[in-house]
Design an enzyme around this catalytic site. Structure first.
Site, mmCIF file in Angstrom:
data_model
loop_
_atom_site.group_PDB
_atom_site.id
_atom_site.type_symbol
_atom_site.label_atom_id
_atom_site.label_comp_id
_atom_site.label_asym_id
_atom_site.label_seq_id
_atom_site.Cartn_x
_atom_site.Cartn_y
_atom_site.Cartn_z
ATOM 1 N N CYS A 149 0.861 -1.173 0.000
ATOM 2 C CA CYS A 149 0.000 0.000 0.000
ATOM 3 C C CYS A 149 0.901 1.226 0.000
ATOM 4 C CB CYS A 149 -0.951 -0.025 1.195
ATOM 5 S SG CYS A 149 -0.120 -0.024 2.797
ATOM 6 N N MET A 150 0.452 2.329 0.595
ATOM 7 C CA MET A 150 1.224 3.556 0.579
ATOM 8 C C MET A 150 2.521 3.445 1.372
ATOM 9 S SD MET A 150 -0.017 5.997 -1.233
ATOM 10 C CE MET A 150 0.811 7.398 -0.480
#
Length: 520
Positions: free
Chosen positions: A30-31
């Site tokens: 993810c981020m």
């Protein structure tokens, strides 16, 4: 060392500590985190992982998550995937479930270490089971749909901000139309991407989910009437696309069960698109459109009337929502507001929770001058905290200490109240994308009264959050017993505070799991 070599070295350091290539069942990111599916969790060496220079912490949830930070994770993940593939090719017959030598070596030092490891494993299992409620699992699936879209939202959001600045200044007039197209193209078709990801997440054929969702943004729907009114392209937005794709998955699964195999390739996709498409056009688009409009209206009403009070509550409660995993419900709301208004007014307020966390950590640093271990953790984690990556500060400092986590929430409440007050006065502060927080949110800011005003208000909110979090923690974050216990000289190896584990206590023992942090 070249950046590429550094990323590969990080991946190479991580792989053996999670049990090797044979123990990895899935890889995603993810981020900020490398998310791994593992066959055998007991093969992981948590403490050694935390000692890898690029690793900010670890989080155990439905997947094993290694916090690397924004930017770094996107570069390390491909290297890690390549190493896993190479490892599988080199040892195809490797046994995936075996006694971990490294784990045995690290836990055989003493009986007490074994007991602590067992206690930590029990706490992890209990908390994981507690979080695996149907509602939270559903929210996690919703998050899995929208999280892959965040890089495009950020990129297009920054281009939109740059284009707005150029238009206001009257510069590069021949280029701004092209920038507008780049910034708006993704948002115009975001429903298609949501439909694709939804079908993938719920076990259907992704392209069929995208095909049904594409109906929502097709210009031709403007010629169709439903509930006595003409439809408009994009009506229902991402919520309509999500509902349409879920329906498509159920129709497809029904067809796979009842349609003969010889006709499946023709009948199943046709019926899936036909049935789901008709329901979408003559039902979902209208209903989802009404819900989307209500969300935008409520957000505007809340901040226009609630102002500082609403901001105070939102900013103060965001970290507890994160700890409960309920913050994932906000992702489609943010996306709906961006789709409707061009920005979400909620994210800058919620970002103040991170500001309170930074202020609280700074206060802990000054209140524990003798505890070099905690102070070292704060020094290393503070830059990431300023950029909106809160895991190291949350799980390495404030949450394990207890009361500083509460005073950090107080700092977030005051920062949120500051921005909420200006919203009530008519100065909206919004973000054109989701994901970033802290200082990293500055390039994505937008509002209704010019970029300078918007940046000034947001910066003021951060300063208020820092100051309130610092003061609340410095004066109220430590009782006498807590100071007596922690304001002592401790060697790093003996410290009870690790990068994400924190001090042993009845609620946070060694190896206890970190829950979903803010800004992801």
């Amino acid at each position: 060392m070249a950046t590429e070599d550094k990323n590969r070295a990080t991946a190479a350091a991580i792989l053996p500590l999670v049990g090797g290539a044979a123990n990895v069942s899935s890889i995603a990111h993810c981020m900020t985190r490398l998310r791994l599916g593992l066959h055998d969790r007991s093969l992981v060496d948590d403490e050694a992982l935390k000692a890898v220079p690029a690793v900010m912490g670890v989080v155990e949830d439905d997947t094993y998550q290694i916090v690397l930070g924004p930017g770094t994770v996107a570069r390390v993940t491909p290297e890690f995937e390549q190493l896993v593939e190479e490892g599988r090719a080199a040892a195809p017959e490797a046994v995936t479930v075996s006694a971990p030598a490294s784990a045995s070596a690290s836990t055989s030092a003493s009986a007490s270490a074994d007991e602590l490891a067992a206690q930590g494993a029990a706490i992890k299992a209990a908390r994981k089971a507690k979080n695996a409620t149907p509602f939270k699992l559903f929210l996690r699936r919703i998050a899995n749909i929208f999280v892959p879209l965040i890089p495009a939202l950020i990129g297009c959001g920054i281009i939109a901000g740059l284009n707005g600045l150029l238009v206001n200044l009257g510069w590069l007039t021949s280029v701004t139309p092209a920038l507008a197209a780049m910034a708006s193209g993704f948002m115009a078709l975001i429903a298609v991407f949501v439909g694709f990801n939804t079908a993938k997440e719920f076990g259907g054929t992704p392209i069929l989910g995208g095909a049904v969702a594409a109906i929502i943004v097709f210009p031709g729907v403007a010629n169709i009437e439903a509930f006595g009114q003409k439809l408009s392209p994009g009506q229902g937005g991402v919520l309509g696309a999500l509902g349409a794709a879920v329906l498509a998955v159920y129709v497809e699964k029904w067809c796979r069960r009842w349609v003969p195999e010889a006709l499946d390739v023709l009948v199943t996709p046709t019926l899936t698109v036909l049935v789901s498409g008709l329901v979408t056009i003559f039902g979902l688009m209208y209903v989802a459109g009404e819900i989307s409009t209500a969300i935008g209206t409520f957000a505007d009403w809340l901040l226009s009337n609630g102002g500082a009070g609403a901001g105070f509550v939102l900013g103060g409660l965001f970290l507890p929502l994160v700890m409960l995993g309920l913050h994932q419900a906000l992702i489609p709301i943010h996306t709906t507001l961006i789709e409707q208004q061009g920005y979400t007014v909620l994210l800058p307020i919620l970002a103040m929770a991170g500001a309170g966390q930074v202020g609280a950590a700074a206060a802990v640093y000054f209140r524990l001058p003798r505890n070099e271990s905690i102070r070292r953790t704060i020094r290393s984690a503070l830059p990431a905290g300023l950029l909106g990556v809160g895991e190291p500060l949350i799980y390495g400092v404030s949450l394990p200490l207890g009361r500083p986590f509460i005073t950090a929430c107080v700092g977030g409440a005051f920062g949120g109240g500051f921005i909420g007050l200006f919203n009530q006065l008519g100065d909206k502060v919004g973000s054109t994308a989701i994901g970033p927080s802290g200082w990293a949110l500055f390039p994505l800011l937008d509002g209704n009264h010019g970029l300078g005003t918007t940046i000034t208000i947001y910066a003021g909110g951060l300063l208020v959050g820092y100051l309130a979090g610092f003061l609340a923690t410095y004066f109220f974050g430590f009782g006498k017993d807590l100071l007596t216990e922690f304001n002592v000289s401790r060697e790093p190896a003996e410290s009870t505070v690790a990068a994400t584990g924190g001090p042993a206590s009845p609620t946070t023992g060694p190896g206890s799991p970190a829950k979903e942090p803010a800004g992801v």
